[in-house]
Motif scaffolding. Structure first.
Motif, PDB file in Angstrom:
ATOM      1  N   ALA A 105      -3.961  10.428   4.486  1.00 45.86           N
ATOM      2  CA  ALA A 105      -4.381  10.291   5.884  1.00 45.86           C
ATOM      3  C   ALA A 105      -4.487   8.844   6.350  1.00 45.86           C
ATOM      4  N   ASP A 106      -5.165   7.974   5.561  1.00 42.36           N
ATOM      5  CA  ASP A 106      -5.357   6.605   6.043  1.00 42.36           C
ATOM      6  C   ASP A 106      -4.041   5.816   6.053  1.00 42.36           C
ATOM      7  N   GLU A 120       0.837  -1.204   0.000  1.00 48.42           N
ATOM      8  CA  GLU A 120       0.000   0.000   0.000  1.00 48.42           C
ATOM      9  C   GLU A 120       0.872   1.253   0.000  1.00 48.42           C
ATOM     10  N   ASN A 179       2.687  15.527   7.254  1.00 47.62           N
ATOM     11  CA  ASN A 179       2.022  14.650   6.287  1.00 47.62           C
ATOM     12  C   ASN A 179       2.850  14.451   5.009  1.00 47.62           C
ATOM     13  N   LYS A 220      -1.149   7.227   6.660  1.00 46.60           N
ATOM     14  CA  LYS A 220      -0.492   7.781   7.848  1.00 46.60           C
ATOM     15  C   LYS A 220      -0.969   7.058   9.105  1.00 46.60           C
ATOM     16  N   ALA A 221      -2.269   6.821   9.199  1.00 46.62           N
ATOM     17  CA  ALA A 221      -2.826   6.134  10.370  1.00 46.62           C
ATOM     18  C   ALA A 221      -2.286   4.705  10.476  1.00 46.62           C
ATOM     19  N   ARG A 222      -2.186   4.029   9.352  1.00 43.38           N
ATOM     20  CA  ARG A 222      -1.673   2.660   9.362  1.00 43.38           C
ATOM     21  C   ARG A 222      -0.196   2.621   9.727  1.00 43.38           C
TER      22      ARG A 222
END
Length: 410
Positions: free
Chosen positions: A280-281, A225, A250, A283-285
């Motif tokens: 964003a997603d 990913e 970011n 980054k969260a992972r």
């Protein structure tokens, strides 16, 4: 003025020895303690190659056919590997044996190549009969590897004094022409296919280390990913450390890359030093993975290390992560194009396609984000996509105007 050092001789990066590259002569890569010893080994090899009158008939019987040549060459390489284990990959022996066995089963005038005395092989036989069979139904790269194994086995015979000359050519002499490699255009892969690959990559990551169903191995789903949604080259992603992930801003900072020899240094070009947006997603992972990353994997601060914390083997992500995920997603046929099948670099191409078709960014911005040394390189790699993207945009605009006209007149 420093003494001239032949290009075949290099100083070992980690050991206090000199390496002599004799592969183009059919040999291996022996080492010597001093430069003088290294020169003697190289000069001795070149003298034996240049002296085409030297033939040791007592050795000719053992080297009579390609099968005998392959056995002698393989024995030599095995001996080299025992002497300097780190010099030759174990996988190389298997590949060499496989290539030579396949070449031996090919035919020249209805006679099996493996049954023809090698001293009777001519350059014409190899060019007109063997080369077409080697490349038939194989990728150009595979064909070249097979031909190289065949040629090296014969060169070794010349070095050993069992052959008078190599019909493939020697000492830089190029007698055989090989088919040119066709430059493959980047294949556009759909977002649905990428999503399916990533989803099925999760199972590969869960198998992890010691077959434990926990996040103790390598998170191949996250690794793929990241590659697909940042466009980093594999070497850049392998070298990535946690301080390169600027969560507050970011962005991902690219300032180093792993090279083909395994060393880590500056990126491929100066333009490779860049900042890449972090969605964003993803980054969260990454934050979750940073918290869950096993302690043993943190010793070099790598974002995506091998299970022992070091750099992963060169083909591991492709063979253990990508290929099984493609198979599990049932996308082998969809992602195959003739002899070509999807490889790791196509994840980078996918990112470029998003920038072009979905975001419709300009050539210069895409070149900067991708780390290309020039806009011309970007156009060379993705020019066929750029034409399609601009055509689609123009058509959409024209169709919209027609549609508005129809609505107003209706």
């Amino acid at each position: 003025m420093p003494a001239f050092i032949p290009q075949e001789i290099t100083k070992h990066k980690k050991r206090d020895v000199y390496r002599i590259d004799l592969r183009k002569y059919g040999g291996g890569q022996p080492t010597a303690k001093t430069l003088a010893e290294a020169r003697k080994i190289l000069e001795h090899t070149q003298e034996r190659l240049a002296d085409e009158t030297f033939i040791d008939n007592s050795k000719q019987k053992d080297f009579d056919t390609l099968v005998g040549a392959a056995e002698k060459f393989g024995s030599f390489l095995h001996a080299e590997n025992r002497r300097v284990p780190s010099e030759i990959s174990p996988n190389y022996f298997h590949a060499l044996e496989n290539y030579l066995n396949q070449a031996a089963d090919m035919l020249i005038d209805k006679t099996r190549v493996g049954n023809i005395p090698v001293h009777q092989l001519t350059s014409g036989d190899i060019q007109h009969h063997l080369v077409p069979q080697i490349f038939e139904g194989r990728a150009n790269k595979t064909g070249r590897h097979m031909y190289s194994a065949f040629s090296r086995a014969l060169r070794f015979g010349v070095v050993q004094g069992t052959l008078k000359y190599n019909p493939c050519g020697s000492l830089g002499e190029r007698l055989i022409r090989l088919p040119k490699k066709t430059k493959r255009k980047a294949k556009r892969i759909s977002q649905a296919a990428i999503a399916a690959i990533i989803e099925n990559g999760e199972q590969a990551s869960l198998r992890g280390h010691n077959q434990q169903l926990q996040m103790s191995g390598e998170p191949f789903d996250l690794i793929m990913e990241f590659a697909a949604w940042t466009g980093l080259r594999r070497g850049e992603q392998v070298a990535l450390t946690w301080d390169d992930i600027q969560f507050a801003n970011n962005v991902v900072r690219v300032n180093k890359a792993q090279k083909k020899d395994g060393d880590v240094g500056a990126p491929k070009t100066e333009a490779g030093n860049r900042l890449v947006p972090l969605v964003a997603d993803l980054k969260a992972r990454l934050l979750a993975w940073k918290e869950q990353q096993p302690q043993r994997q943190r010793k070099q601060n790598l974002v995506f290390p091998y299970v022992d914390g070091g750099y992963p083997p060169i083909n591991r992500w492709r063979k253990v992560g990508l290929f099984p995920a493609i198979k599990k997603a049932g996308l082998q046929d969809e992602l195959r194009d003739g002899d070509y099948k999807m490889n790791w670099h196509d994840l980078r191409h996918f990112y470029a396609s998003v920038l072009l078709f979905d975001l419709q960014w300009t050539d210069s911005v895409i070149a900067t984000v991708m780390g290309h040394s020039s806009i011309m390189l970007t156009r060379d790699v993705y020019g066929h996509w750029m034409q399609s993207a601009r055509r689609d945009t123009q058509l959409a605009g024209a169709l919209q105007m027609i549609k508005q006209g129809v609505s107003q007149n209706g």
